[in-house]
Design an enzyme around this catalytic site. Structure first.
Site, PDB file in Angstrom:
ATOM      1  N   CYS A   2       0.825  -1.214   0.000  1.00 29.49           N
ATOM      2  CA  CYS A   2       0.000   0.000   0.000  1.00 29.49           C
ATOM      3  C   CYS A   2       0.857   1.261   0.000  1.00 29.49           C
ATOM      4  CB  CYS A   2      -0.874   0.018   1.238  1.00 29.49           C
ATOM      5  SG  CYS A   2      -1.832  -1.461   1.455  1.00 29.49           S
ATOM      6  N   ARG A  27       4.764   0.110  -6.012  1.00 23.72           N
ATOM      7  CA  ARG A  27       4.750  -0.715  -4.802  1.00 23.72           C
ATOM      8  C   ARG A  27       3.765  -1.874  -4.927  1.00 23.72           C
ATOM      9  NH1 ARG A  27       6.481   2.639  -0.139  1.00 23.72           N
ATOM     10  NH2 ARG A  27       5.111   1.442   1.209  1.00 23.72           N
ATOM     11  N   TRP A  75      -3.172  -2.565  -1.411  1.00 24.07           N
ATOM     12  CA  TRP A  75      -2.845  -3.940  -1.806  1.00 24.07           C
ATOM     13  C   TRP A  75      -3.602  -4.818  -0.819  1.00 24.07           C
ATOM     14  CZ3 TRP A  75      -0.364  -8.357   0.111  1.00 24.07           C
ATOM     15  CH2 TRP A  75       0.109  -9.255  -0.853  1.00 24.07           C
ATOM     16  N   ASN A 101      -1.419   1.991   6.052  1.00 25.63           N
ATOM     17  CA  ASN A 101      -0.544   0.896   5.617  1.00 25.63           C
ATOM     18  C   ASN A 101      -0.244   0.043   6.837  1.00 25.63           C
ATOM     19  OD1 ASN A 101      -0.431   2.158   3.186  1.00 25.63           O
ATOM     20  ND2 ASN A 101       1.780   2.504   3.186  1.00 25.63           N
ATOM     21  N   GLY A 102      -0.157  -1.271   6.652  1.00 25.91           N
ATOM     22  CA  GLY A 102       0.156  -2.143   7.782  1.00 25.91           C
ATOM     23  C   GLY A 102      -1.030  -3.047   8.076  1.00 25.91           C
ATOM     24  N   GLU A 511      18.075 -16.411  -9.854  1.00 25.72           N
ATOM     25  CA  GLU A 511      17.587 -15.049 -10.075  1.00 25.72           C
ATOM     26  C   GLU A 511      16.987 -14.900 -11.487  1.00 25.72           C
ATOM     27  OE1 GLU A 511      16.791 -12.620  -8.447  1.00 25.72           O
ATOM     28  OE2 GLU A 511      16.926 -10.853  -9.724  1.00 25.72           O
ATOM     29  N   LYS A 515      13.129 -13.792 -12.223  1.00 24.43           N
ATOM     30  CA  LYS A 515      12.773 -12.653 -13.084  1.00 24.43           C
ATOM     31  C   LYS A 515      11.704 -13.076 -14.088  1.00 24.43           C
ATOM     32  CE  LYS A 515      13.870  -9.937 -11.355  1.00 24.43           C
ATOM     33  NZ  LYS A 515      14.543 -10.002 -10.121  1.00 24.43           N
ATOM     34  N   GLU A 518       8.235 -13.738 -12.329  1.00 24.63           N
ATOM     35  CA  GLU A 518       7.519 -12.564 -11.802  1.00 24.63           C
ATOM     36  C   GLU A 518       6.812 -11.773 -12.871  1.00 24.63           C
ATOM     37  OE1 GLU A 518       9.496 -10.114  -8.721  1.00 24.63           O
ATOM     38  OE2 GLU A 518      11.264 -10.429  -9.935  1.00 24.63           O
ATOM     39  N   HIS A 534      18.953 -35.034 -11.060  1.00 24.12           N
ATOM     40  CA  HIS A 534      18.274 -35.659  -9.921  1.00 24.12           C
ATOM     41  C   HIS A 534      16.785 -35.350  -9.887  1.00 24.12           C
ATOM     42  CE1 HIS A 534      22.173 -36.886  -8.399  1.00 24.12           C
ATOM     43  NE2 HIS A 534      22.590 -35.684  -8.759  1.00 24.12           N
ATOM     44  N   LYS A 633       6.117  -4.186  -4.647  1.00 23.13           N
ATOM     45  CA  LYS A 633       7.550  -3.875  -4.668  1.00 23.13           C
ATOM     46  C   LYS A 633       8.159  -4.088  -3.294  1.00 23.13           C
ATOM     47  CE  LYS A 633      11.425  -2.281  -6.300  1.00 23.13           C
ATOM     48  NZ  LYS A 633      12.208  -3.263  -7.086  1.00 23.13           N
TER      49      LYS A 633
HETATM   50  C1  AGP Z   1      12.476  -8.981  -6.817  1.00 22.03           C
HETATM   51  O1  AGP Z   1      12.364  -8.931  -8.196  1.00 22.03           O
HETATM   52  C2  AGP Z   1      11.230  -9.223  -6.120  1.00 22.03           C
HETATM   53  N1  AGP Z   1      10.246  -8.264  -6.442  1.00 22.03           N
HETATM   54  C3  AGP Z   1      11.292  -9.602  -4.658  1.00 22.03           C
HETATM   55  O2  AGP Z   1      11.721 -10.921  -4.621  1.00 22.03           O
HETATM   56  C4  AGP Z   1      12.191  -8.749  -3.705  1.00 22.03           C
HETATM   57  O3  AGP Z   1      13.528  -8.929  -4.035  1.00 22.03           O
HETATM   58  C5  AGP Z   1      11.918  -9.170  -2.255  1.00 22.03           C
HETATM   59  O4  AGP Z   1      10.577  -8.888  -1.944  1.00 22.03           O
HETATM   60  C6  AGP Z   1      12.832  -8.479  -1.273  1.00 22.03           C
HETATM   61  O5  AGP Z   1      12.678  -7.089  -1.289  1.00 22.03           O
HETATM   62  P1  AGP Z   1      13.725  -6.143  -0.599  1.00 22.03           P
HETATM   63  O6  AGP Z   1      15.020  -6.297  -1.315  1.00 22.03           O
HETATM   64  O7  AGP Z   1      13.157  -4.762  -0.776  1.00 22.03           O
HETATM   65  O8  AGP Z   1      13.836  -6.538   0.830  1.00 22.03           O
END
Ligand code: AGP
Length: 638
Positions: A2, A27, A75, A101-102, A511, A515, A518, A534, A633
């Site tokens: 949020c 976000r 969110w 937020n929270g 990674e 990517k 996501e 395996h 985010k």
């Molecule tokens: C990365 O592409 C992701 N959106 C997600 O995995 C992110 O890296 C993770 O939520 C950690 O966020 P931070 O680095 O802000 O702690």
């Protein structure tokens, strides 16, 4: 997750509120809303499920204006993404509008009590209890009569009221009395029609920043909305409440009463949060990497001592020399960077490193001896699990350091010391430049700890030279963009991908797969290349591409053998290999050539084509690259 914005001043609040909400879109959100007090002192609220465009459409049909207001992108946590559940929420008969937020953990018993008092709930959210609690507290403090009176008298909106002269003590007490009943976390902004000159912001465990400019004040959940609006900021800490009018700011602490606040300069040019001519933030951020890497190493390479230096570790050389073990904790991409760091630090510094998911570490109780140093790695500095793991380790007496991008974020403030990435704002939900900067900072740490122990001066100098060449190597890797786009078009219909690499490039494989998942919603798995025998090899068929990371190095031949195994089973192979690699050309269906670098820096270069591959596949599939479905985010809930 949020996002919160708020404004009080002499201009139309809506201009900043909508611009600010757009800048917080990254976000992640699924509904949006605003509340403004108009010139007649009436509270006007407009909300819409879905994107901000929907909210703007409603505002065009039903225009509102006023010099004070709040806005929110939600969110969904409690209740689906509907108009009714969108924030702001209104208390009682409209005495207060709240954005939050929270998460309020005890919202159910509070809701039951408020319902028994006669409050009627409109939404399924936890936030609505806050609005009713404030309303109830205002009534209990006898402030409602004053509100009615002021509204009845038709008082015009007062701007420029000086907080020093006005007595807001009863209002502060009433709001605080409501807040002490809340268990959980909140960043709150609220406006009250009976006090049409005052914007209130309160924080417990969810970040809020006040923006300061001539004749106006702002509030937001991070600094990005302030670019071009405010040149100074004040970070709120837990249990603090900011009362803002156009010309005055007062900060009150729950236990200490009014406290002096520290105003800091905000260095965020207006174009820092724009796409700068790129179709998406993600692509812009991918191409910013040569520069973000330069920023991460600037001033940190010490040629006189052949080591790295850091300004903010806040630990003496003696304390650092006595460190026996490092624990890195993080989530998502930052966790992958931690794995890269494990290889780098164990190889160059011979220090044992453990990398733990923050969501696991916070509830695990691993035996950790004295001499253990914790690194929390995080782009946003607000990830709930990483913050909780950091606090748990602090509680157990271990020194903690943050590797963080967002200056002044909660984790940056709570860690004993730390290293900023200086990567600039990362807006794309898929982390790119933060990852490479994290890997680089970890390489600098490997050099630093290596030089504290066994690494020679010459070895240190060689590492410095390799690091200095890195931005140019990354620039060369970015030249693969056109080729990668063509490859993306050939494979964008696939439903499964494997990403395979070994040693330093095992985390790169993880990674790369993350990517793709996501932003293109394609199932992808990252594996250590040899491990695929395996189990995952069962997935291989003519429609399942395998992306191999195979720069030259000690395990090159081994990975080449893994490529053979995939080809023998009819799987297409996309290889990321060093320039001039002839062997791989005979085997792989596609080859993307990247420049050779020292093995401890390979992930920083080899991730570039994988970021581009994910990006171009997502674009080809028509996905919303910067705002992928279901993702946020910064994940500020557990
Ligand atoms: C990365 O592409 C992701 N959106 C997600 O995995 C992110 O890296 C993770 O939520 C950690 O966020 P931070 O680095 O802000 O702690």
């Amino acid at each position: 997750m949020c996002g919160i914005v708020g404004y009080v001043g002499r201009s139309d609040a809506l201009e900043f509120l909508l611009r600010g909400l757009r800048r917080l879109e990254y976000r992640g959100y699924d509904s949006a809303g605003v509340a403004v007090i108009d010139a007649h002192g009436h509270l006007r609220v407009v909300k819409a499920a879905g994107r901000i465009e929907g909210l703007e459409e409603r505002l065009r049909a039903d225009p509102i204006s006023g010099c004070i207001g709040i806005g929110h992108t939600r969110w969904a946590t409690h209740g689906p993404a509907t108009d009714v559940n969108a924030h702001p929420h209104i208390g009682g008969n409209g005495l207060v509008a709240v954005v939050h937020n929270g998460v309020i953990d005890n919202y159910l018993p509070l809701r039951a009590r408020l319902e028994a008092e006669g409050y009627r709930f409109r939404s399924a959210t936890d936030t609505e209890v806050i609005a009713h609690l404030v309303d109830s507290s205002l009534r209990r403090h006898g402030l409602v009569r004053e509100a009615d009176h002021r509204e009845a008298a038709g008082e015009a909106l007062v701007t420029g009221l000086d907080l020093a002269k006005a007595d807001y003590a009863p209002l502060v007490r009433a709001v605080q009395e409501a807040l002490v009943q809340l268990q959980g976390t909140y960043g709150l902004a609220m406006v009250l029609p009976a006090w049409p000159e005052v914007l209130i912001a309160c924080r417990l465990g969810s970040p809020l920043i006040v923006g300061v400019s001539e004749g106006e004040h702002f509030v937001a959940s991070d600094a990005s909305p302030f670019a071009g609006y405010a040149d100074r900021i004040v970070y709120l800490a837990d249990h603090e409440m900011a009362l803002m009018t156009a010309d005055s700011l007062r900060v009150v602490h729950r236990d200490q009463g009014r406290i002096a606040h520290q105003v800091q300069v905000l260095d965020l040019p207006p174009d820092a949060v724009d796409r700068g001519g790129f179709p998406h933030f993600m692509l812009k951020e991918i191409f910013e990497q040569p520069e973000s890497l330069r920023n991460a190493m600037r001033g940190r390479l010490d040629r006189d001592a052949a080591t790295a230096r850091f300004g903010g570790l806040n630990l003496s050389a003696q304390q650092l020399a006595s460190v026996r073990r490092l624990v890195m904790t993080a989530c998502g991409t930052s966790w992958h960077a931690g794995l890269v760091g494990e290889y780098q630090i164990e190889t160059l510094a011979r220090l044992p490193v453990e990398v733990e998911y923050a969501s696991e570490l916070r509830y695990r109780n691993p035996p950790l001896e004295p001499g253990t140093l914790l690194f929390a790695i995080t782009q946003s500095g607000e990830t709930a699990d990483t913050l909780a793991a950091l606090r748990e380790m602090k509680r157990k007496g271990h020194p903690t350091l943050a590797i963080c991008n967002v200056v002044g974020s909660t984790i940056a403030q709570e860690a004993d010391g730390g290293i900023y990435l200086h990567a600039g704002p990362e807006v794309g939900v898929a982390s790119t430049k933060a990852f490479t900067s994290q890997c680089l900072v970890l390489a600098l740490l490997a050099l630093y700890f290596g030089r504290l122990h066994h690494l020679s001066f010459d070895a240190g100098m060689r590492i410095i030279e390799q690091i200095e060449e890195l931005p140019d190597k990354v620039r060369q890797a970015l030249e693969t963009n056109d080729l990668v786009r063509q490859i993306a078009l050939r494979y964008c219909e696939a439903n499964n991908f494997l990403y395979l690499g070994r040693q330093f490039n095992y985390p790169t494989a993880l990674e790369g797969a993350l990517k793709l998942k996501e932003i293109s919603y394609i199932h992808a798995e990252g594996y250590p290349a040899a491990e695929m025998k395996h189990g995952p090899i069962a997935l291989v068929d003519a429609h399942t591409p395998s992306v191999f990371l195979m720069p030259q190095g000690p395990v090159y031949d081994k990975v080449l053998a893994n490529v053979q195994e995939i080809k023998a089973r009819g799987g297409p192979v996309i290889a990321v290999a060093c320039q001039g690699d002839r062997q791989v050309r005979q085997l792989a269906d596609e080859v993307v050539e990247i420049p050779a670098v020292a093995d401890f820096l390979q992930p920083i270069v080899s991730i570039i084509p994988l970021q581009l591959l994910a990006y171009h596949i997502a674009v080809a599939r028509g996905c919303d690259v910067d705002k992928p479905r279901n993702l946020a985010k910064s994940v500020t809930v557990e």
